[in-house]
Design a protein around this motif. Structure first.
Motif, PDB file in Angstrom:
ATOM      1  N   VAL A 507     -38.493  14.886  19.313  1.00 50.62           N
ATOM      2  CA  VAL A 507     -37.528  13.939  19.869  1.00 50.62           C
ATOM      3  C   VAL A 507     -37.886  13.690  21.323  1.00 50.62           C
ATOM      4  CG1 VAL A 507     -35.110  13.488  20.428  1.00 50.62           C
ATOM      5  CG2 VAL A 507     -35.678  14.698  18.316  1.00 50.62           C
ATOM      6  N   ALA A 508     -38.059  12.429  21.675  1.00 52.46           N
ATOM      7  CA  ALA A 508     -38.413  12.084  23.053  1.00 52.46           C
ATOM      8  C   ALA A 508     -37.194  12.192  23.958  1.00 52.46           C
ATOM      9  CB  ALA A 508     -38.967  10.656  23.102  1.00 52.46           C
ATOM     10  N   ALA A 509     -37.396  12.756  25.128  1.00 55.77           N
ATOM     11  CA  ALA A 509     -36.308  12.891  26.095  1.00 55.77           C
ATOM     12  C   ALA A 509     -35.783  11.512  26.488  1.00 55.77           C
ATOM     13  CB  ALA A 509     -36.801  13.638  27.328  1.00 55.77           C
ATOM     14  N   GLY A 510     -34.454  11.388  26.562  1.00 58.53           N
ATOM     15  CA  GLY A 510     -33.835  10.134  26.968  1.00 58.53           C
ATOM     16  C   GLY A 510     -33.777   9.079  25.888  1.00 58.53           C
ATOM     17  N   SER A 511     -34.248   9.393  24.700  1.00 56.46           N
ATOM     18  CA  SER A 511     -34.234   8.423  23.609  1.00 56.46           C
ATOM     19  C   SER A 511     -32.857   8.342  22.970  1.00 56.46           C
ATOM     20  CB  SER A 511     -35.266   8.817  22.557  1.00 56.46           C
ATOM     21  OG  SER A 511     -34.904  10.052  21.951  1.00 56.46           O
ATOM     22  N   VAL A 512     -32.691   7.325  22.094  1.00 54.37           N
ATOM     23  CA  VAL A 512     -31.435   7.190  21.361  1.00 54.37           C
ATOM     24  C   VAL A 512     -31.187   8.426  20.506  1.00 54.37           C
ATOM     25  CG1 VAL A 512     -30.244   5.888  19.562  1.00 54.37           C
ATOM     26  CG2 VAL A 512     -31.529   4.675  21.345  1.00 54.37           C
ATOM     27  N   ALA A 513     -32.225   8.935  19.862  1.00 52.93           N
ATOM     28  CA  ALA A 513     -32.078  10.123  19.024  1.00 52.93           C
ATOM     29  C   ALA A 513     -31.602  11.318  19.841  1.00 52.93           C
ATOM     30  CB  ALA A 513     -33.405  10.441  18.337  1.00 52.93           C
ATOM     31  N   ALA A 514     -32.150  11.463  21.041  1.00 52.13           N
ATOM     32  CA  ALA A 514     -31.739  12.574  21.907  1.00 52.13           C
ATOM     33  C   ALA A 514     -30.276  12.416  22.327  1.00 52.13           C
ATOM     34  CB  ALA A 514     -32.645  12.645  23.133  1.00 52.13           C
ATOM     35  N   GLU A 515     -29.887  11.182  22.638  1.00 49.62           N
ATOM     36  CA  GLU A 515     -28.502  10.937  23.027  1.00 49.62           C
ATOM     37  C   GLU A 515     -27.530  11.261  21.898  1.00 49.62           C
ATOM     38  OE1 GLU A 515     -28.364   6.893  24.245  1.00 49.62           O
ATOM     39  OE2 GLU A 515     -29.440   7.237  26.151  1.00 49.62           O
ATOM     40  N   LYS A 516     -27.972  11.103  20.663  1.00 47.83           N
ATOM     41  CA  LYS A 516     -27.132  11.388  19.504  1.00 47.83           C
ATOM     42  C   LYS A 516     -27.170  12.864  19.103  1.00 47.83           C
ATOM     43  CE  LYS A 516     -25.538   7.283  18.808  1.00 47.83           C
ATOM     44  NZ  LYS A 516     -24.091   7.005  18.906  1.00 47.83           N
ATOM     45  N   GLY A 517     -27.871  13.674  19.878  1.00 48.30           N
ATOM     46  CA  GLY A 517     -27.891  15.106  19.625  1.00 48.30           C
ATOM     47  C   GLY A 517     -28.901  15.559  18.600  1.00 48.30           C
ATOM     48  N   LEU A 518     -29.807  14.673  18.177  1.00 52.98           N
ATOM     49  CA  LEU A 518     -30.839  15.064  17.207  1.00 52.98           C
ATOM     50  C   LEU A 518     -31.921  15.889  17.909  1.00 52.98           C
ATOM     51  CD1 LEU A 518     -31.118  11.690  15.285  1.00 52.98           C
ATOM     52  CD2 LEU A 518     -30.196  13.839  14.391  1.00 52.98           C
ATOM     53  N   LYS A 519     -32.479  16.834  17.185  1.00 52.21           N
ATOM     54  CA  LYS A 519     -33.491  17.715  17.765  1.00 52.21           C
ATOM     55  C   LYS A 519     -34.474  18.143  16.685  1.00 52.21           C
ATOM     56  CE  LYS A 519     -30.316  21.636  17.372  1.00 52.21           C
ATOM     57  NZ  LYS A 519     -29.224  20.807  16.837  1.00 52.21           N
ATOM     58  N   PRO A 520     -35.659  18.625  17.095  1.00 52.02           N
ATOM     59  CA  PRO A 520     -36.639  19.069  16.104  1.00 52.02           C
ATOM     60  C   PRO A 520     -36.043  20.134  15.178  1.00 52.02           C
ATOM     61  CG  PRO A 520     -37.656  18.887  18.260  1.00 52.02           C
ATOM     62  CD  PRO A 520     -36.190  18.689  18.479  1.00 52.02           C
ATOM     63  N   GLY A 521     -36.314  19.984  13.880  1.00 49.44           N
ATOM     64  CA  GLY A 521     -35.764  20.910  12.898  1.00 49.44           C
ATOM     65  C   GLY A 521     -34.550  20.370  12.186  1.00 49.44           C
ATOM     66  N   ARG A 565     -23.496  17.071   9.410  1.00 48.18           N
ATOM     67  CA  ARG A 565     -22.710  16.243  10.311  1.00 48.18           C
ATOM     68  C   ARG A 565     -23.185  14.809  10.135  1.00 48.18           C
ATOM     69  NH1 ARG A 565     -26.831  18.192  13.646  1.00 48.18           N
ATOM     70  NH2 ARG A 565     -27.674  16.740  15.197  1.00 48.18           N
ATOM     71  N   PHE A 566     -22.472  13.877  10.701  1.00 50.38           N
ATOM     72  CA  PHE A 566     -22.857  12.469  10.606  1.00 50.38           C
ATOM     73  C   PHE A 566     -23.081  11.913  12.000  1.00 50.38           C
ATOM     74  CE2 PHE A 566     -20.825  13.212   6.577  1.00 50.38           C
ATOM     75  CZ  PHE A 566     -21.560  12.453   5.687  1.00 50.38           C
ATOM     76  N   VAL A 567     -24.089  11.055  12.124  1.00 50.79           N
ATOM     77  CA  VAL A 567     -24.326  10.332  13.368  1.00 50.79           C
ATOM     78  C   VAL A 567     -24.459   8.851  13.026  1.00 50.79           C
ATOM     79  CG1 VAL A 567     -25.468  12.283  14.479  1.00 50.79           C
ATOM     80  CG2 VAL A 567     -26.830  10.589  13.272  1.00 50.79           C
ATOM     81  N   ALA A 568     -24.174   8.026  14.009  1.00 47.26           N
ATOM     82  CA  ALA A 568     -24.309   6.581  13.829  1.00 47.26           C
ATOM     83  C   ALA A 568     -25.427   6.091  14.746  1.00 47.26           C
ATOM     84  CB  ALA A 568     -22.995   5.879  14.163  1.00 47.26           C
ATOM     85  N   LEU A 569     -26.526   5.632  14.146  1.00 46.11           N
ATOM     86  CA  LEU A 569     -27.652   5.124  14.922  1.00 46.11           C
ATOM     87  C   LEU A 569     -27.498   3.605  15.079  1.00 46.11           C
ATOM     88  CD1 LEU A 569     -30.586   7.098  13.251  1.00 46.11           C
ATOM     89  CD2 LEU A 569     -29.463   7.582  15.431  1.00 46.11           C
ATOM     90  N   PRO A 570     -27.549   3.100  16.305  1.00 42.52           N
ATOM     91  CA  PRO A 570     -27.340   1.660  16.531  1.00 42.52           C
ATOM     92  C   PRO A 570     -28.467   0.829  15.941  1.00 42.52           C
ATOM     93  CG  PRO A 570     -28.079   2.725  18.545  1.00 42.52           C
ATOM     94  CD  PRO A 570     -27.825   3.832  17.560  1.00 42.52           C
ATOM     95  N   LEU A 571     -28.108  -0.301  15.361  1.00 46.74           N
ATOM     96  CA  LEU A 571     -29.110  -1.189  14.766  1.00 46.74           C
ATOM     97  C   LEU A 571     -29.389  -2.394  15.645  1.00 46.74           C
ATOM     98  CD1 LEU A 571     -27.846  -1.129  11.070  1.00 46.74           C
ATOM     99  CD2 LEU A 571     -29.745   0.154  12.062  1.00 46.74           C
ATOM    100  N   GLU A 572     -28.552  -2.634  16.638  1.00 45.00           N
ATOM    101  CA  GLU A 572     -28.737  -3.816  17.485  1.00 45.00           C
ATOM    102  C   GLU A 572     -29.656  -3.485  18.647  1.00 45.00           C
ATOM    103  OE1 GLU A 572     -24.829  -4.904  18.622  1.00 45.00           O
ATOM    104  OE2 GLU A 572     -24.339  -5.769  16.681  1.00 45.00           O
TER     105      GLU A 572
END
Length: 572
Positions: A507-521, A565-572
């Motif tokens: 997961v790249a630092a500062g990315s959308v995935a990082a902001e959503k709490g996603l991490k390796p594993g 858990r559930f996360v919502a990834l933005p599509l716009e």
């Protein structure tokens, strides 16, 4: 930090409290008596008032139009509560406890002095006596309580009597009775005591806190700073306050003065009924600043009756894991606004045995009560009788439907830590919440167990497993790298064998995935309720959602242990 609110909620028990009271002379507060106007002197000239005709006419008083009686809606504030207080004071008691604690160590270290010195005895007297070090010391505390049954049942806060070796109930007339602990409930901070009186006691009834409105008058009676029965008056400032004191927070907030020592005392309505048990305050100084909290009787009454009947609480248990519905998740599910409790997992061997509720469902109402936000569900479930068949209204696949479930009994164990909540933003890890959570209501179990529930949903129930040979190549999206979850990845990241899906490898630092709490594993299990097993399927599902004009992609994520858990990834 000066003038800052304490980081923890101040409990209102005074422990080892010494109170200094400065009494000012009465005349320091007295005002000069008003001088009564004297009538004009009759017959004399010196100092006589001028003739009446020489006095200016008094100004005409403005006419104030009184509102019609019907406009004065609601009960008027009482001009005096003396009669009400007089009838209640005898039922409010002081709770005195003592506890043996081990001396934690000596005072200042005695310096070495020459043996036989004339100062040797003085030093021995000044410094700690080594023979007393390590011995038990008696520590006392004071709180409040109230009698609910003439036979001697007394209600107070758990934190007032917690750890006490001896409990004594002191009545307004000075009578002291030894008390026995009947039962306690740490989740609501309530305890019931029993004394054996020689004659029936004055008792007060419970009222219905649900009928109380913001602005209604209330009266608190308690034992502030060990002073004995004290009466304060105020209004209900707010309802349903969550102060993070426990899993079922639903406090009444009042501006009636509540101080240390008021803990466990009653909050009355103007009919003399107990509608709350005073429990906590916010204060930067330790004294009342007009922000006090009481456990409402809508929560407390059932707990008290269960403690008397069983010596413990018996709460309903739904056996699900939940998380909040935030703005992004609400949009991804097609909800008009954030509401309800999102099911992130179902506990294996729990009350949900036939898929009545599934991971990804949003509970909107439970047993006829609206679930406005996640924390409502645990409380409503906990207050429901064990074994009750209840109706649950939920949102599934964009449509509302109603199912029926039979509640189990909540156990205070790790396995029962379901119905507990997760992080406020709904994107945090579902970590075990030490069993208290569970019942945070319908809440999720932040559950440390490998997802024994929501997982079952992965392939058949909430999504359809794809047939055919999808691309196994790694892919990237939202700043995260994804790969097929094969045996090597299971070992590399320590992922439980029961977990299936697409693994996040970086997961790249500062990315959308990082902001959503996603991490390796982490493992992506579903996208928009469709099971995914390759990075290409993740990308494909996201593209389809974009083509449908969706704003967010609703993604089920499992941690290494399988907690969902559930996360919502933005599509716009």
């Amino acid at each position: 930090m000066a003038n800052s609110i304490h980081s923890s909620w101040k409990r209102s028990t005074a422990i080892g409290l010494a109170v200094a009271i400065v009494v000012s002379p009465l005349n320091a507060f007295a005002q000069a008596p008003a001088t009564k106007p004297q009538a004009p002197a009759q017959g004399g000239t010196q100092g006589a008032a001028p003739p009446a005709t020489m006095l200016p006419a008094p100004p005409t008083a403005p006419q104030i139009k009184q509102p019609p009686t019907a406009a004065l809606a609601g009960p008027a504030g009482p001009s005096s509560v003396s009669d009400l207080a007089e009838g209640l004071l005898d039922a409010v008691v002081n709770i005195s406890t003592s506890q043996s604690v081990k001396d934690q160590g000596a005072g200042p270290q005695q310096p070495k002095i020459q043996e036989g010195s004339p100062y040797e005895d003085l030093f021995d007297d000044f410094f700690d006596d080594k023979s007393n070090q390590g011995k038990n010391q008696k520590v006392s505390s004071l709180g409040s309580g109230f009698v609910i049954d003439p036979s001697g049942y007394v209600v107070t806060n758990n934190h007032v009597i917690e750890g006490a070796d001896d409990i004594e109930v002191i009545f307004p007339d000075g009578t002291k009775l030894k008390a026995k602990l009947v039962g306690t409930d740490t989740k609501t901070d309530l305890s019931v005591l029993k004394v054996t009186p020689k004659a029936p006691l004055k008792a007060v009834p419970f009222g219905d806190s649900r009928k109380m409105r913001i602005g209604d008058w209330v009266m608190a009676i308690g034992n502030p700073f060990g002073l004995g029965g004290s009466v304060t008056l105020g209004i209900i400032s707010a309802r349903g306050r969550n102060i993070n004191a426990g899993p079922y927070d639903n406090f009444i907030q009042t501006d009636a003065a509540i101080n240390k020592g008021n803990s466990g005392g009653p909050l009355f309505n103007m009919r003399g009924e107990v509608i709350g048990i005073n429990t906590a305050i916010i204060s930067p100084s330790g004294g009342s600043i007009g922000i006090g909290f009481a456990v409402p009787t809508e929560l407390a009454e059932n707990v008290v009756h269960q403690l008397i009947e069983f010596g413990e609480t018996r709460r309903g248990w739904l056996g699900v894991r939940i998380q909040p519905v935030n703005d992004d998740i609400a949009a991804s599910l097609g909800l008009d606004k954030p509401r309800g409790a999102l099911i992130s997992g179902v506990v294996k061997d729990g009350p949900i045995k036939n898929g009545e509720i599934k991971a990804g469902d949003v509970v909107l109402a439970f047993d006829g009560q609206t679930v406005a936000q996640m924390r409502d569900l645990p409380r409503i479930v906990a207050e429901s009788p064990v074994g009750k068949d209840v109706e649950v209204r939920l949102l599934r696949d964009g449509k509302e439907q109603t199912v029926r479930v039979t509640l189990g009994q909540l156990q205070d164990t790790a396995d029962a830590s379901d119905d507990a909540n997760s992080d406020d933003d709904g994107d945090g890890d579902m970590a075990p919440d030490s069993g208290d959570q569970t019942d945070k209501g319908g809440q999720t179990d932040k559950g440390g167990q490998p997802n024994s529930g929501g997982q079952a949903d992965k392939g058949g129930e909430s999504g359809t497993k794809k047939d055919g040979q999808a691309s196994k190549e790694p892919a990237s999206a939202y700043g995260m790298s994804m790969a097929v979850l094969d045996e090597a990845q299971h070992k590399s990241f320590g992922i439980a064998d029961s977990v299936e899906g697409v693994v996040v490898t970086a997961v790249a630092a500062g990315s959308v995935a990082a902001e959503k709490g996603l991490k390796p594993g982490d493992v992506l299990v579903e996208v928009a309720q469709d099971f995914v097993e390759s990075p290409a399927e993740v990308i494909s599902r996201i593209d389809v959602l974009k083509g449908e004009g969706r704003r967010n992609a609703h993604v089920m994520v499992a941690d290494k242990s399988g907690n969902l858990r559930f996360v919502a990834l933005p599509l716009e």
